[in-house]
Design a protein around this motif. Structure first.
Motif, PDB file in Angstrom:
ATOM      1  N   GLU A 206      -1.555  22.770  14.982  1.00  0.00           N
ATOM      2  CA  GLU A 206      -0.775  23.557  15.731  1.00  0.00           C
ATOM      3  C   GLU A 206      -1.419  23.915  16.863  1.00  0.00           C
ATOM      4  O   GLU A 206      -0.975  25.201  17.604  1.00  0.00           O
ATOM      5  CB  GLU A 206      -0.562  24.741  14.819  1.00  0.00           C
ATOM      6  CG  GLU A 206       0.283  24.644  13.577  1.00  0.00           C
ATOM      7  CD  GLU A 206       0.560  25.822  12.529  1.00  0.00           C
ATOM      8  OE1 GLU A 206       0.555  26.789  13.050  1.00  0.00           O
ATOM      9  OE2 GLU A 206       0.682  25.580  11.480  1.00  0.00           O
ATOM     10  N   SER A 233       2.304  20.885  14.808  1.00  0.00           N
ATOM     11  CA  SER A 233       2.384  21.071  16.237  1.00  0.00           C
ATOM     12  C   SER A 233       2.442  22.369  16.687  1.00  0.00           C
ATOM     13  O   SER A 233       2.993  23.329  15.924  1.00  0.00           O
ATOM     14  CB  SER A 233       3.439  20.067  17.070  1.00  0.00           C
ATOM     15  OG  SER A 233       4.700  20.749  16.876  1.00  0.00           O
ATOM     16  N   ARG A 234       2.121  22.810  17.759  1.00  0.00           N
ATOM     17  CA  ARG A 234       2.626  24.115  18.294  1.00  0.00           C
ATOM     18  C   ARG A 234       3.779  24.091  19.189  1.00  0.00           C
ATOM     19  O   ARG A 234       4.572  25.087  19.108  1.00  0.00           O
ATOM     20  CB  ARG A 234       1.339  24.263  19.641  1.00  0.00           C
ATOM     21  CG  ARG A 234       1.570  25.562  20.354  1.00  0.00           C
ATOM     22  CD  ARG A 234       0.609  26.050  21.185  1.00  0.00           C
ATOM     23  NE  ARG A 234       0.896  27.226  22.054  1.00  0.00           N
ATOM     24  CZ  ARG A 234      -0.232  27.731  22.738  1.00  0.00           C
ATOM     25  NH1 ARG A 234      -1.082  27.045  23.126  1.00  0.00           N
ATOM     26  NH2 ARG A 234       0.299  28.845  23.420  1.00  0.00           N
ATOM     27  N   THR A 236       7.060  21.103  19.587  1.00  0.00           N
ATOM     28  CA  THR A 236       7.573  19.777  19.339  1.00  0.00           C
ATOM     29  C   THR A 236       9.191  19.684  20.074  1.00  0.00           C
ATOM     30  O   THR A 236       9.905  20.532  19.966  1.00  0.00           O
ATOM     31  CB  THR A 236       7.784  19.491  17.969  1.00  0.00           C
ATOM     32  OG1 THR A 236       6.441  19.164  17.441  1.00  0.00           O
ATOM     33  CG2 THR A 236       8.907  18.474  17.838  1.00  0.00           C
ATOM     34  N   GLY A 259       9.340  26.063  10.520  1.00  0.00           N
ATOM     35  CA  GLY A 259       8.380  26.644  11.744  1.00  0.00           C
ATOM     36  C   GLY A 259       8.026  28.068  11.257  1.00  0.00           C
ATOM     37  O   GLY A 259       8.556  28.830  10.618  1.00  0.00           O
ATOM     38  N   GLN A 263       5.076  28.764  16.269  1.00  0.00           N
ATOM     39  CA  GLN A 263       5.751  27.315  16.549  1.00  0.00           C
ATOM     40  C   GLN A 263       7.293  27.175  17.101  1.00  0.00           C
ATOM     41  O   GLN A 263       8.073  28.038  16.998  1.00  0.00           O
ATOM     42  CB  GLN A 263       5.813  26.562  15.072  1.00  0.00           C
ATOM     43  CG  GLN A 263       4.309  26.101  14.545  1.00  0.00           C
ATOM     44  CD  GLN A 263       4.812  25.285  13.203  1.00  0.00           C
ATOM     45  OE1 GLN A 263       5.269  25.835  12.297  1.00  0.00           O
ATOM     46  NE2 GLN A 263       4.468  24.075  13.286  1.00  0.00           N
ATOM     47  N   HIS A 264       7.099  26.107  17.851  1.00  0.00           N
ATOM     48  CA  HIS A 264       8.542  26.075  18.663  1.00  0.00           C
ATOM     49  C   HIS A 264       9.066  24.635  18.347  1.00  0.00           C
ATOM     50  O   HIS A 264       8.281  23.473  18.701  1.00  0.00           O
ATOM     51  CB  HIS A 264       8.211  26.068  20.174  1.00  0.00           C
ATOM     52  CG  HIS A 264       9.474  26.057  21.081  1.00  0.00           C
ATOM     53  ND1 HIS A 264      10.014  27.089  21.814  1.00  0.00           N
ATOM     54  CD2 HIS A 264      10.253  24.839  21.366  1.00  0.00           C
ATOM     55  CE1 HIS A 264      11.090  26.666  22.401  1.00  0.00           C
ATOM     56  NE2 HIS A 264      11.284  25.320  22.240  1.00  0.00           N
ATOM     57  N   ALA A 292       8.556  32.021  15.115  1.00  0.00           N
ATOM     58  CA  ALA A 292       8.880  30.749  15.443  1.00  0.00           C
ATOM     59  C   ALA A 292      10.308  30.627  16.104  1.00  0.00           C
ATOM     60  O   ALA A 292      10.954  31.223  15.885  1.00  0.00           O
ATOM     61  CB  ALA A 292       8.969  29.661  14.003  1.00  0.00           C
TER      62      ALA A 292
END
Length: 406
Positions: A206, A233-234, A236, A259, A263-264, A292
């Motif tokens: 992340e 992921s932080r 995507t 998410g 997260q995005h 998110a």
């Protein structure tokens, strides 16, 4: 190219990568062409929904993520007998003619700034070739990112009446701290009457910014299916695309994401109906929790000569917190009247009536909520033929729900 990237990427950088991999002149030239094109290319399109502009990657400080000469990864794979699964540069050496013809034929290196950047800088990849008439199942590829940045390339080519099911994973090693950048390009050339199901599980750390494009071209009577599952992921931004060029070709694109925290996810599904009698089915379900954010764009484009088209799209997002955000932008572009098509998208929260029904039967509220979230994913899980991918995604969903209740 931004001033920051210019300071770390040059023709010399690209030549050094090419020489380190003992590449032929044609591949070096394609890298150099992509590098030169950077000056004139735009970043990937930005989705716009009412009152909102999403995920403009031009705002990222790529110079703080991209370190092209120190790329490192772990890669392993499993494959049945009768097909070739090779590291990219081994495939260039042993199957040069096939790789040269297929490379860049499905995803144009100059699609946008980031595809050109990846073409110029990629150091690792996998080539899957399934010969005519061969039926191959359970091809598994795992890429572990062990550096600040990694540019990965996957090429799948199937011969006439061939069949293959692929599971590819991306994850992050533990030996690098701080923000990272992962870029992946996947090209699938599905030959006449062939069948491809490509499943992807993105489970990067992340701290990772992730850009991927996966695109297939389907010949006559071919099927090119995708499963795109995202939990890591932080940020995507991923696009799954299919060109139904051959008559009676078809595709199913299945998306799933979860998410949490900050997260995005920016997720695109696109289908171009070019041949006659083509069929597409786009199904995506996702959950966002905490702070998110997610946005989905689905595009079904029916060409003028695409007679007897069937194209369907549905996307549903479940929000588990008041601070999460979700939006969707489904689109139909129809240029042929002989078409059956529909699209739908919903964003909502856990149904209070369902929750009340379960709690009234002695199920505690948190357990009931978790059961409803798991059940929400069932329609997409049922579409996943790769059992291991289905089980892995279910496991990650349960992990997230367990974290939520800890």
């Amino acid at each position: 190219m931004s001033t920051g990237l210019q300071s770390i990427i040059s023709e010399g950088t690209v030549r050094e990568i090419s020489e380190a991999n003992d590449e032929p002149e044609w591949l070096l030239q394609r890298r150099l062409d992509a590098l030169e094109a950077l000056e004139d290319l735009d970043f990937p399109d930005v989705i716009r929904t009412p009152g909102r502009k999403w995920t403009d990657l031009a705002d990222l400080e790529f110079e703080s993520f991209v370190d092209p000469l120190t790329q490192a990864e772990g890669k392993d794979w499993e494959a049945p007998e009768g097909i070739d699964v090779l590291p990219f540069h081994e495939a260039v050496a042993s199957e040069e003619h096939m790789v040269r013809d297929a490379f860049g034929s499905v995803v144009d290196p100059e699609t946008n700034y980031l595809t050109a950047l990846s073409t110029a800088l990629f150091t690792t990849g996998t080539v899957v070739f399934v010969p005519e008439g061969v039926d191959a199942e359970d091809v598994k590829i795992r890429t572990t990112m062990n550096s600040r940045s990694l540019f990965n390339y996957t090429l799948v080519v199937t011969g006439e009446s061939a069949s293959v099911t692929i599971l590819e994973r991306q994850e992050t090693g533990d030996d690098v701290e701080g923000n990272r950048y992962y870029s992946g390009i996947t090209e699938i050339d599905a030959g006449e009457n062939s069948y491809v199901q490509y499943g992807n599980l993105q489970d990067l750390s992340e701290e990772t910014y992730n850009y991927q494009i996966k695109r297939a071209t389907a010949d006559t009577y071919a099927t090119a299916n995708f499963i795109d599952a995202n939990v890591g992921s932080r940020l995507t931004k991923t696009s799954v695309e299919v060109d139904l060029e051959g008559d009676s070709s078809e595709t199913k694109i299945v998306g799933a994401f979860y998410g949490h925290e900050d997260q995005h996810f920016d997720l695109d599904s696109r289908v171009w109906h070019v041949g006659e009698h083509t069929t597409a089915d786009l199904v995506t379900r996702g959950v966002v929790d905490d702070h998110a954010r997610s946005v989905y764009e689905g595009v079904q484009d029916v060409g003028r000569e695409a007679w007897d088209t069937s194209s369907y799209q549905r996307e549903n997002t479940l929000m588990l917190s008041d601070e999460s955000e979700a939006d969707a932008s489904p689109k139909l572009i129809i240029n042929n009247h002989d078409t059956e098509a529909s699209h739908s998208a919903t964003v909502g929260q856990v149904d209070r009536q369902d929750l009340f029904y379960m709690t009234s039967r002695s199920v505690d509220e948190q357990t009931a909520r978790n059961m409803l979230v798991e059940g929400f994913f069932v329609p997409v899980l049922e579409e996943i033929e790769v059992e291991e991918l289905r089980e892995d995604f279910q496991s990650r969903v349960r992990d997230r729900l367990a974290q939520r209740t800890a």
